[in-house]
Design an enzyme around this catalytic site. Structure first.
Site, PDB file in Angstrom:
ATOM      1  N   ARG A 298      -2.403  14.244 -10.952  1.00 16.42           N
ATOM      2  CA  ARG A 298      -3.127  14.247 -12.169  1.00 16.42           C
ATOM      3  C   ARG A 298      -3.340  15.808 -12.403  1.00 16.42           C
ATOM      4  O   ARG A 298      -3.082  16.695 -11.487  1.00 16.42           O
ATOM      5  CB  ARG A 298      -4.574  13.838 -11.858  1.00 16.42           C
ATOM      6  CG  ARG A 298      -4.540  12.366 -11.762  1.00 16.42           C
ATOM      7  CD  ARG A 298      -5.986  11.600 -11.788  1.00 16.42           C
ATOM      8  NE  ARG A 298      -6.125  10.377 -12.076  1.00 16.42           N
ATOM      9  CZ  ARG A 298      -5.511   9.312 -11.515  1.00 16.42           C
ATOM     10  NH1 ARG A 298      -4.767   9.278 -10.309  1.00 16.42           N
ATOM     11  NH2 ARG A 298      -5.932   8.265 -11.892  1.00 16.42           N
TER      12      ARG A 298
ATOM     13  N   HIS B  75      13.729  -0.667  -8.063  1.00 16.10           N
ATOM     14  CA  HIS B  75      14.140  -2.111  -7.559  1.00 16.10           C
ATOM     15  C   HIS B  75      13.661  -3.297  -8.481  1.00 16.10           C
ATOM     16  O   HIS B  75      12.367  -2.990  -8.944  1.00 16.10           O
ATOM     17  CB  HIS B  75      13.961  -2.251  -6.274  1.00 16.10           C
ATOM     18  CG  HIS B  75      14.582  -1.274  -5.346  1.00 16.10           C
ATOM     19  ND1 HIS B  75      15.969  -1.341  -5.258  1.00 16.10           N
ATOM     20  CD2 HIS B  75      14.167  -0.415  -4.754  1.00 16.10           C
ATOM     21  CE1 HIS B  75      16.282  -0.300  -4.320  1.00 16.10           C
ATOM     22  NE2 HIS B  75      15.218   0.565  -3.924  1.00 16.10           N
TER      23      HIS B  75
ATOM     24  N   ASN C 198      14.811  23.210  -0.419  1.00 10.02           N
ATOM     25  CA  ASN C 198      14.311  23.570   0.799  1.00 10.02           C
ATOM     26  C   ASN C 198      14.658  22.395   1.645  1.00 10.02           C
ATOM     27  O   ASN C 198      14.984  21.283   1.231  1.00 10.02           O
ATOM     28  CB  ASN C 198      12.726  23.791   0.907  1.00 10.02           C
ATOM     29  CG  ASN C 198      12.324  24.928   2.029  1.00 10.02           C
ATOM     30  OD1 ASN C 198      13.150  24.869   2.920  1.00 10.02           O
ATOM     31  ND2 ASN C 198      11.429  25.766   1.794  1.00 10.02           N
TER      32      ASN C 198
ATOM     33  N   THR D 256       4.395   9.988 -11.320  1.00  7.17           N
ATOM     34  CA  THR D 256       4.551   8.846 -12.002  1.00  7.17           C
ATOM     35  C   THR D 256       4.572   8.943 -13.304  1.00  7.17           C
ATOM     36  O   THR D 256       5.060   8.100 -14.128  1.00  7.17           O
ATOM     37  CB  THR D 256       3.558   7.738 -11.529  1.00  7.17           C
ATOM     38  OG1 THR D 256       2.436   8.173 -12.113  1.00  7.17           O
ATOM     39  CG2 THR D 256       3.636   7.522  -9.941  1.00  7.17           C
TER      40      THR D 256
END
Length: 182
Positions: free
Chosen positions: A180, A115, A85, A165
């Site tokens: 979660r 990084h 989208n 993550t």
């Protein structure tokens, strides 16, 4: 003969993104993305020619709404009937594999570069790239962020605004920051 920054990036090693060859490849992607984003909607019914020529592989009936942005393009692999989208960003310094029938909501981001944590190395452009994989029939909600190295299994759902993550198992739904299980 030492490896180039491009070679190191592709090998998943620490590399400097401040590199003439990498900049030329990013410029190639910017031109293709600009052409895609500037096209008439009638010319973008399927994957536009500029993006089809840029990305590594794509299945049939893929659609990428505008605006779209990617770093390189050559690391993006799309299955059949993938839908991205408006405002989707893919920073593909590593392979990004998006399975068939996966839908990605507006403003979602897929990020591969991490990084360096050392300030001086970060100033020198040192980063490492981790691949991202989305299985078949995945739904990524609006504004979600998929972090480097994450794998999302078939049929999983990522809620709007989630920051993913960690890996998400097939069929699992996740929300929140960090994401979660629901």
């Amino acid at each position: 003969m030492s490896a180039t920054e491009y070679d190191k990036m592709l090998a998943g090693q620490w590399y400097s993104c401040i590199d003439d060859r990498l900049e030329a490849l990013r410029m190639r992607a910017r031109h293709a993305v600009f052409a895609h984003n500037s096209m008439s909607p009638d010319d973008r019914q399927q994957l536009s020619t500029p993006l089809a020529d840029l990305i590594a592989q794509h299945g049939e009936n893929c659609m990428i709404e505008v605006p779209f942005h990617c770093s390189y393009g050559f690391n993006i692999h799309l299955g059949d009937a993938v839908y991205l989208n408006a405002g989707c960003i893919i920073l593909d310094s590593a392979p990004v594999v998006i399975g068939s029938r996966t839908m990605i909501g507006p403003g979602a981001q897929i990020l591969c570069a991490q990084h360096h944590k050392d300030r001086d190395k970060r100033k020198a452009g040192i980063e490492i790239a981790r691949p991202v994989t989305l299985g078949d029939d995945v739904w990524i909600g609006a504004g979600a962020i998929i972090m480097p190295g994450v794998r999302i299994g078939d049929g999983a759902i990522v809620g709007a605004g989630a920051v993913v993550t960690r890996d998400v198992a097939a069929g699992q739904s996740v929300i929140g920051v960090p994401a979660r299980r629901m």
